[in-house]
Design a protein around this motif. Structure first.
Motif: not given
Length: 120
Positions: A89-92, A17-24, A67-69, A41-52
């Motif tokens: 910056r990866v935009p989806v 998992p990618a921890a610490g990725v900033t997402i807009e 947008v994933f930084l 938001l930022r991803t946690n140790a599991d590569g997810r955000t703590d909330a939706p």
């Protein structure tokens, strides 16, 4: 359960998992001027955000962009990267048709490539 938008970022270069990725999180209108930043938001140790990323009344039918930084993320990782980074910056961009549904938009990423899909 009310509608929600979630993500999961996986670092395919390191197989974890990618921890610490900033997402807009952006809501997109008909023109670029109508683009509105809803959350960062930022991803946690599991590569997810703590909330939706969005949920309930925040989630409406329409166009969105995540947008994933990833350039900043890979700069802190023990993997070979170019300078400047090939991916920064990866935009989806995607659309929500049913605001009561769960939309899961994962990102599988390395310094050189990425893929995404609508997950569950």
């Amino acid at each position: 359960m009310p509608g929600r938008l979630t993500t999961h970022v996986l670092d395919t270069a390191q197989g974890r998992p990618a921890a610490g990725v900033t997402i807009e999180v952006w809501r997109c209108g008909a023109s670029a001027a109508e683009r509105v930043l809803l959350a960062t938001l930022r991803t946690n140790a599991d590569g997810r955000t703590d909330a939706p990323l969005l949920e309930g009344e925040q989630l409406r039918a329409g166009a969105y962009e995540l947008v994933f930084l990833v350039g900043a993320y890979f700069a802190t990782q023990p993997v070979e990267c170019s300078d400047p980074p090939f991916l920064d910056r990866v935009p989806v961009r995607f659309a929500i048709a049913d605001a009561d549904a769960h939309y899961h938009v994962p990102l599988l990423v390395s310094p050189w490539s990425y893929t995404t899909y609508r997950g569950s």
